[in-house]
Design a protein around this motif. Structure first.
Motif, PDB file in Angstrom:
ATOM      1  N   GLU A  40      -4.654 -61.388  25.798  1.00  0.00           N
ATOM      2  CA  GLU A  40      -4.725 -61.451  24.337  1.00  0.00           C
ATOM      3  C   GLU A  40      -4.123 -60.155  23.786  1.00  0.00           C
ATOM      4  O   GLU A  40      -4.293 -59.095  24.379  1.00  0.00           O
ATOM      5  CB  GLU A  40      -6.179 -61.570  23.873  1.00  0.00           C
ATOM      6  CG  GLU A  40      -6.868 -62.848  24.294  1.00  0.00           C
ATOM      7  CD  GLU A  40      -6.272 -64.079  23.638  1.00  0.00           C
ATOM      8  OE1 GLU A  40      -5.801 -63.992  22.485  1.00  0.00           O
ATOM      9  OE2 GLU A  40      -6.275 -65.143  24.289  1.00  0.00           O
ATOM     10  N   ALA A  41      -3.458 -60.256  22.654  1.00  0.00           N
ATOM     11  CA  ALA A  41      -2.865 -59.071  22.023  1.00  0.00           C
ATOM     12  C   ALA A  41      -3.960 -58.159  21.507  1.00  0.00           C
ATOM     13  O   ALA A  41      -5.006 -58.615  21.064  1.00  0.00           O
ATOM     14  CB  ALA A  41      -1.952 -59.481  20.871  1.00  0.00           C
ATOM     15  N   GLY A  42      -3.699 -56.855  21.556  1.00  0.00           N
ATOM     16  CA  GLY A  42      -4.615 -55.875  20.997  1.00  0.00           C
ATOM     17  C   GLY A  42      -4.463 -55.771  19.488  1.00  0.00           C
ATOM     18  O   GLY A  42      -5.219 -55.067  18.832  1.00  0.00           O
ATOM     19  N   ALA A  43      -3.469 -56.469  18.923  1.00  0.00           N
ATOM     20  CA  ALA A  43      -3.223 -56.452  17.481  1.00  0.00           C
ATOM     21  C   ALA A  43      -2.467 -57.729  17.116  1.00  0.00           C
ATOM     22  O   ALA A  43      -1.855 -58.360  17.967  1.00  0.00           O
ATOM     23  CB  ALA A  43      -2.383 -55.231  17.111  1.00  0.00           C
ATOM     24  N   THR A  44      -2.513 -58.074  15.841  1.00  0.00           N
ATOM     25  CA  THR A  44      -1.757 -59.221  15.366  1.00  0.00           C
ATOM     26  C   THR A  44      -0.310 -58.795  15.170  1.00  0.00           C
ATOM     27  O   THR A  44      -0.037 -57.777  14.522  1.00  0.00           O
ATOM     28  CB  THR A  44      -2.341 -59.742  14.038  1.00  0.00           C
ATOM     29  OG1 THR A  44      -3.716 -60.065  14.259  1.00  0.00           O
ATOM     30  CG2 THR A  44      -1.591 -60.968  13.567  1.00  0.00           C
ATOM     31  N   GLU A  53       6.043 -51.959  18.522  1.00  0.00           N
ATOM     32  CA  GLU A  53       4.803 -52.623  18.093  1.00  0.00           C
ATOM     33  C   GLU A  53       4.248 -53.502  19.213  1.00  0.00           C
ATOM     34  O   GLU A  53       3.030 -53.550  19.432  1.00  0.00           O
ATOM     35  CB  GLU A  53       5.063 -53.489  16.868  1.00  0.00           C
ATOM     36  CG  GLU A  53       5.386 -52.734  15.594  1.00  0.00           C
ATOM     37  CD  GLU A  53       5.743 -53.699  14.485  1.00  0.00           C
ATOM     38  OE1 GLU A  53       4.811 -54.122  13.769  1.00  0.00           O
ATOM     39  OE2 GLU A  53       6.937 -54.039  14.359  1.00  0.00           O
ATOM     40  N   ILE A  54       5.138 -54.197  19.894  1.00  0.00           N
ATOM     41  CA  ILE A  54       4.716 -55.071  20.993  1.00  0.00           C
ATOM     42  C   ILE A  54       4.097 -54.240  22.113  1.00  0.00           C
ATOM     43  O   ILE A  54       3.026 -54.560  22.626  1.00  0.00           O
ATOM     44  CB  ILE A  54       5.907 -55.900  21.515  1.00  0.00           C
ATOM     45  CG1 ILE A  54       6.386 -56.863  20.414  1.00  0.00           C
ATOM     46  CG2 ILE A  54       5.531 -56.665  22.783  1.00  0.00           C
ATOM     47  CD1 ILE A  54       7.720 -57.511  20.709  1.00  0.00           C
ATOM     48  N   MET A  55       4.767 -53.163  22.475  1.00  0.00           N
ATOM     49  CA  MET A  55       4.248 -52.286  23.537  1.00  0.00           C
ATOM     50  C   MET A  55       2.886 -51.712  23.157  1.00  0.00           C
ATOM     51  O   MET A  55       1.987 -51.649  23.998  1.00  0.00           O
ATOM     52  CB  MET A  55       5.224 -51.155  23.826  1.00  0.00           C
ATOM     53  CG  MET A  55       6.531 -51.636  24.418  1.00  0.00           C
ATOM     54  SD  MET A  55       6.335 -52.328  26.046  1.00  0.00           S
ATOM     55  CE  MET A  55       7.619 -51.473  26.893  1.00  0.00           C
ATOM     56  N   ALA A  56       2.714 -51.323  21.888  1.00  0.00           N
ATOM     57  CA  ALA A  56       1.431 -50.772  21.446  1.00  0.00           C
ATOM     58  C   ALA A  56       0.333 -51.821  21.501  1.00  0.00           C
ATOM     59  O   ALA A  56      -0.803 -51.520  21.894  1.00  0.00           O
ATOM     60  CB  ALA A  56       1.567 -50.212  20.029  1.00  0.00           C
ATOM     61  N   ALA A  57       0.644 -53.064  21.140  1.00  0.00           N
ATOM     62  CA  ALA A  57      -0.365 -54.129  21.143  1.00  0.00           C
ATOM     63  C   ALA A  57      -0.886 -54.426  22.548  1.00  0.00           C
ATOM     64  O   ALA A  57      -2.030 -54.847  22.706  1.00  0.00           O
ATOM     65  CB  ALA A  57       0.218 -55.398  20.517  1.00  0.00           C
ATOM     66  N   TYR A  58      -0.056 -54.198  23.554  1.00  0.00           N
ATOM     67  CA  TYR A  58      -0.432 -54.516  24.937  1.00  0.00           C
ATOM     68  C   TYR A  58      -0.555 -53.266  25.810  1.00  0.00           C
ATOM     69  O   TYR A  58      -0.565 -53.364  27.037  1.00  0.00           O
ATOM     70  CB  TYR A  58       0.591 -55.478  25.549  1.00  0.00           C
ATOM     71  CG  TYR A  58       0.563 -56.828  24.888  1.00  0.00           C
ATOM     72  CD1 TYR A  58      -0.390 -57.777  25.242  1.00  0.00           C
ATOM     73  CD2 TYR A  58       1.455 -57.148  23.874  1.00  0.00           C
ATOM     74  CE1 TYR A  58      -0.444 -59.003  24.624  1.00  0.00           C
ATOM     75  CE2 TYR A  58       1.407 -58.377  23.244  1.00  0.00           C
ATOM     76  CZ  TYR A  58       0.460 -59.297  23.616  1.00  0.00           C
ATOM     77  OH  TYR A  58       0.401 -60.508  22.996  1.00  0.00           O
TER      78      TYR A  58
END
Length: 183
Positions: A40-44, A53-58
């Protein structure tokens, strides 16, 4: 939705039905050494999210994988139906090959089909958003993006060279049906 169709790896390459249960698929793939997980993503994320942004979410999952598998680098690959290199990229992945490194992919969005050859069977695994697949080094496989590819994936590598394939020369990839895209 993640799905699996198994084909005989010898002619006439008959299909053995379709399975859509993620846990059952992971259990079937376990003897091949392939690991299949859901994240699951850490952010929407917005559909046009930047790589950072993608790297930060995961980030937590990426760091966990790096520690567990010795992966030293990662990047993002995006493919869209209007990508100018989509046909060349599809052709590059459609021949059976192996790697000296694990092939690690997490599908942020979209889908693609991994064909994994093991024990007299070709496991056609459709990975969709939320799927993490880890193919152990030396696993014969190929990948199909479909004619109208749409996916974003995080890739992890142990070597600085990244994706390096050794093609087997076997024609099996031409005998099993191509990917038609996510259903």
């Amino acid at each position: 939705m993640t799905s699996l169709i198994q084909y005989d790896d010898s002619p006439p390459h008959g299909a053995r039905g379709r399975l859509d249960d993620h846990g059952a698929i992971a259990a079937i793939l376990e003897p091949t050494g392939v690991r299949l997980e859901r994240w699951e993503a850490g952010a929407t994320l917005s559909p046009d999210a930047a790589d950072a942004e993608i790297m930060a979410a995961y980030a937590e999952d990426i760091e966990r994988l790096k520690a567990r598998g010795g992966y030293r680098s990662c990047d993002i690959v995006k493919m869209t139906p209007d990508h100018p290199d989509r046909e060349a990229m599809r052709a590059k992945f459609l021949a059976e090959h192996v790697h000296d490194d694990d092939e690690v992919r997490f599908f942020v969005e979209g889908a693609g089909l991994f064909y994994i050859r093991f024990g007299g069977t070709v496991h056609a695994l459709e990975c969709t958003a939320g799927d993490l697949i880890v193919l152990p080094a030396g696993t014969p496989h190929w990948f199909d993006t479909g004619e109208r590819p749409r996916f974003t994936a995080i890739r992890l590598f142990t070597t600085p060279e990244g994706w390096v394939a050794r093609f087997t020369g076997d024609e099996i990839a031409r005998a099993v049906p191509l990917y038609q895209g996510a259903a």
